[in-house]
Design an enzyme around this catalytic site. Structure first.
Site, mmCIF file in Angstrom:
data_model
loop_
_atom_site.group_PDB
_atom_site.id
_atom_site.type_symbol
_atom_site.label_atom_id
_atom_site.label_comp_id
_atom_site.label_asym_id
_atom_site.label_seq_id
_atom_site.Cartn_x
_atom_site.Cartn_y
_atom_site.Cartn_z
ATOM 1 N N ARG A 63 0.827 -1.325 0.039
ATOM 2 C CA ARG A 63 -0.008 0.129 0.053
ATOM 3 C C ARG A 63 0.675 1.223 0.017
ATOM 4 N NH1 ARG A 63 -3.510 2.573 4.620
ATOM 5 N NH2 ARG A 63 -5.070 3.467 3.382
ATOM 6 N N HIS A 78 0.514 4.586 -2.259
ATOM 7 C CA HIS A 78 0.306 5.922 -1.652
ATOM 8 C C HIS A 78 1.385 6.841 -2.062
ATOM 9 C CE1 HIS A 78 -3.218 5.356 1.445
ATOM 10 N NE2 HIS A 78 -3.518 4.639 0.222
ATOM 11 N N HIS A 124 -6.376 -5.743 -2.060
ATOM 12 C CA HIS A 124 -7.372 -6.094 -0.921
ATOM 13 C C HIS A 124 -7.481 -7.369 -0.528
ATOM 14 C CE1 HIS A 124 -8.621 -1.465 -1.198
ATOM 15 N NE2 HIS A 124 -7.452 -1.548 -1.060
ATOM 16 N N ASN A 156 -3.563 8.516 5.011
ATOM 17 C CA ASN A 156 -2.327 7.774 5.611
ATOM 18 C C ASN A 156 -2.277 7.903 7.323
ATOM 19 O OD1 ASN A 156 -1.184 7.337 3.196
ATOM 20 N ND2 ASN A 156 -0.038 9.341 3.069
HETATM 21 C C1 HEM Z 1 -9.365 1.601 -5.575
HETATM 22 C C2 HEM Z 1 -9.284 2.556 -4.701
HETATM 23 C C3 HEM Z 1 -8.843 2.256 -3.324
HETATM 24 C C4 HEM Z 1 -9.239 2.595 -2.469
HETATM 25 C C5 HEM Z 1 -10.526 3.451 -2.010
HETATM 26 C C6 HEM Z 1 -8.648 2.219 -1.251
HETATM 27 C C7 HEM Z 1 -8.882 2.361 0.339
HETATM 28 C C8 HEM Z 1 -8.175 1.623 1.229
HETATM 29 C C9 HEM Z 1 -8.543 1.593 2.661
HETATM 30 C C10 HEM Z 1 -9.593 2.631 2.995
HETATM 31 C C11 HEM Z 1 -7.922 0.858 3.336
HETATM 32 C C12 HEM Z 1 -7.905 0.599 4.778
HETATM 33 C C13 HEM Z 1 -6.959 1.792 5.597
HETATM 34 C C14 HEM Z 1 -7.528 1.675 6.887
HETATM 35 O O1 HEM Z 1 -8.824 1.443 7.274
HETATM 36 O O2 HEM Z 1 -6.297 2.028 7.775
HETATM 37 C C15 HEM Z 1 -7.030 0.172 2.198
HETATM 38 C C16 HEM Z 1 -6.020 -0.866 2.489
HETATM 39 C C17 HEM Z 1 -5.218 -1.527 1.911
HETATM 40 N N1 HEM Z 1 -5.087 -0.842 0.488
HETATM 41 FE FE1 HEM Z 1 -6.348 0.186 -0.545
HETATM 42 N N2 HEM Z 1 -7.520 1.299 -1.658
HETATM 43 C C18 HEM Z 1 -7.479 1.485 -3.152
HETATM 44 C C19 HEM Z 1 -6.470 0.982 -3.801
HETATM 45 C C20 HEM Z 1 -5.454 0.157 -3.549
HETATM 46 C C21 HEM Z 1 -4.473 -0.036 -4.357
HETATM 47 C C22 HEM Z 1 -4.337 0.434 -6.079
HETATM 48 C C23 HEM Z 1 -3.497 -0.820 -3.793
HETATM 49 C C24 HEM Z 1 -2.247 -1.512 -4.097
HETATM 50 C C25 HEM Z 1 -1.547 -1.487 -5.502
HETATM 51 C C26 HEM Z 1 -3.929 -1.001 -2.398
HETATM 52 C C27 HEM Z 1 -3.522 -1.736 -1.232
HETATM 53 C C28 HEM Z 1 -4.044 -1.663 -0.073
HETATM 54 C C29 HEM Z 1 -3.516 -2.679 0.805
HETATM 55 C C30 HEM Z 1 -2.441 -3.912 0.658
HETATM 56 C C31 HEM Z 1 -4.309 -2.406 1.958
HETATM 57 C C32 HEM Z 1 -4.155 -3.211 3.412
HETATM 58 C C33 HEM Z 1 -2.847 -2.165 4.315
HETATM 59 C C34 HEM Z 1 -2.463 -2.906 5.762
HETATM 60 O O3 HEM Z 1 -3.111 -3.762 6.290
HETATM 61 O O4 HEM Z 1 -1.555 -2.114 6.189
HETATM 62 N N3 HEM Z 1 -5.102 -0.466 -2.369
HETATM 63 N N4 HEM Z 1 -7.231 0.475 1.158
#
Ligand code: HEM
Length: 333
Positions: A68, A72, A199, A100
């Site tokens: 992630r 970002h 995800h 973030n």
């Molecule tokens: C399409 C639009 C996207 C949205 C709206 C989005 C939103 C989010 C949100 C809200 C979270 C949880 C954050 C939290 O509650 O702390 C999350 C987690 C995550 N996102 Fe996305 N995301 C998107 C696309 C992506 C992309 C493109 C990637 C990687 C290429 C990605 C990788 C991840 C990963 C791996 C997590 C888990 C992180 C952790 O456990 O520390 N996401 N995302």
């Protein structure tokens, strides 16, 4: 005879490719290539890999966090390690932005990699490239696909809090807003669906999806696209108020394994975030892509690798632009 001459010519031209890439990169044309550190720091990739391996073995979620972090970073001023800078003087850190704050993690792992690399080849490997490699290695260590990472990014001299707040999609954005944010970075609907497959691993906090569980007045479901029994399980640990930071798996089926069960979840109305579920409810093209990836894991993996390379190519600093930071958290003084 003619054949062997042809072979010699082709072979000589191929041997020149890395040099050509080097020249293009030095000119600052934005050209990245996988062999960038082959001469200057041949052990770079191995060092990144071993430290990521150690970190993920210690905590499985770290793979998701590192993946992630690269996303970002790339969506704000390009893949230039701007996300890693701490606030200092007039520089306001992107770590304070809405996407973030209390959420982005993995910075200590990047620091550890950087300090190991500085010992072996000082002032050579950029923090931006470290993040791109760590994202790939994290994907592989959790069972996902591998790909060659184009390298040669340099590190930014600044950060953008507003860019971080505005360019990174939010979980409650509409489908159109999210797609527009991707398009502004040169990514299309195929990239959006494939990269959302990230995800398949990692966690989200209750605050990131609570609005799906309650409406203003009572416990009834405002979001009819969420499976009712899954919703009531989520409500148990994501109450109407309080518990904001409680963590939930983004993919309840195989939370630490990078696979296509994320897409299968979406088809049974069990996507955690609104931004996940709308991939099947708001657009016919993305629905068809979700069905394809849910049916054939290999197709998901292939496209994911391609889209990660595409994302990693967003506006890199090359040539003499930017710098190679000594510490990823601050610009060289
Ligand atoms: C399409 C639009 C996207 C949205 C709206 C989005 C939103 C989010 C949100 C809200 C979270 C949880 C954050 C939290 O509650 O702390 C999350 C987690 C995550 N996102 Fe996305 N995301 C998107 C696309 C992506 C992309 C493109 C990637 C990687 C290429 C990605 C990788 C991840 C990963 C791996 C997590 C888990 C992180 C952790 O456990 O520390 N996401 N995302």
């Amino acid at each position: 005879m003619v054949k062997s001459i042809n072979f010699f010519v082709v072979w000589s031209l191929l041997a020149l490719v890395p040099d050509l890439c080097f020249s293009l990169n030095t000119l600052g044309t934005g050209y990245l290539y996988p062999q960038f550190y082959d001469r200057s720091c041949p052990r770079a990739q191995q060092i990144v890999k071993s430290i990521v391996a150690k970190a993920v073995a210690k905590e499985a979620r770290m793979a998701a966090s590192l993946l992630r972090l690269h996303f970002h970073d790339c969506f704000v001023k390009g893949c230039d390690a701007s996300i890693l800078l701490d606030s200092a003087g007039s520089l306001v850190s992107e770590k304070r932005s809405n996407p973030n704050r209390n959420s982005a993690r993995g910075f200590e792992v990047i620091d550890e990699i950087k300090s190991a690399l500085e010992k072996v080849c000082p002032h050579t490997v950029s923090c931006a490239d470290i993040m791109a490699l760590a994202a790939r290695d994290s994907t592989v260590f959790t069972g996902g696909p591998s790909w060659e990472v184009p390298l040669g990014r340099r590190d930014s001299l600044g950060a953008s809090l507003s860019g971080s707040n505005n360019n990174i999609p939010a979980p409650n954005n509409t489908f159109q807003t999210i797609l527009t944010k991707f398009k502004l970075k040169g990514l299309d609907i195929v990239d959006l669906v494939a990269l959302s497959g990230s995800h398949s691993i990692g966690n989200a906090r209750c605050v990131s999806f609570r609005q799906r569980l309650y409406n203003q007045t009572g416990n009834s479901l405002p979001d009819p696209t969420l499976d009712q029994s899954y919703a009531s399980q989520l409500r148990a640990r994501c109450p109407k108020s309080g518990g904001d930071q409680n963590l939930f798996f983004l993919d309840f089926a195989t939370p630490t394994k990078f696979d296509n069960s994320y897409f299968k979840n979406l088809l049974s109305s069990k996507g955690l975030l609104s931004s996940d579920q709308i991939l099947v409810t708001k657009n016919q093209v993305s629905l068809e892509l979700v069905k394809k990836y849910a049916a054939i894991n290999e197709l998901f993996f292939e496209q994911f690798a391609k889209s990660m390379v595409k994302m990693g190519n967003i506006s890199p600093l090359t040539g003499s632009r930017g710098e190679i930071r000594k510490h990823c958290r601050k610009i060289n003084s």
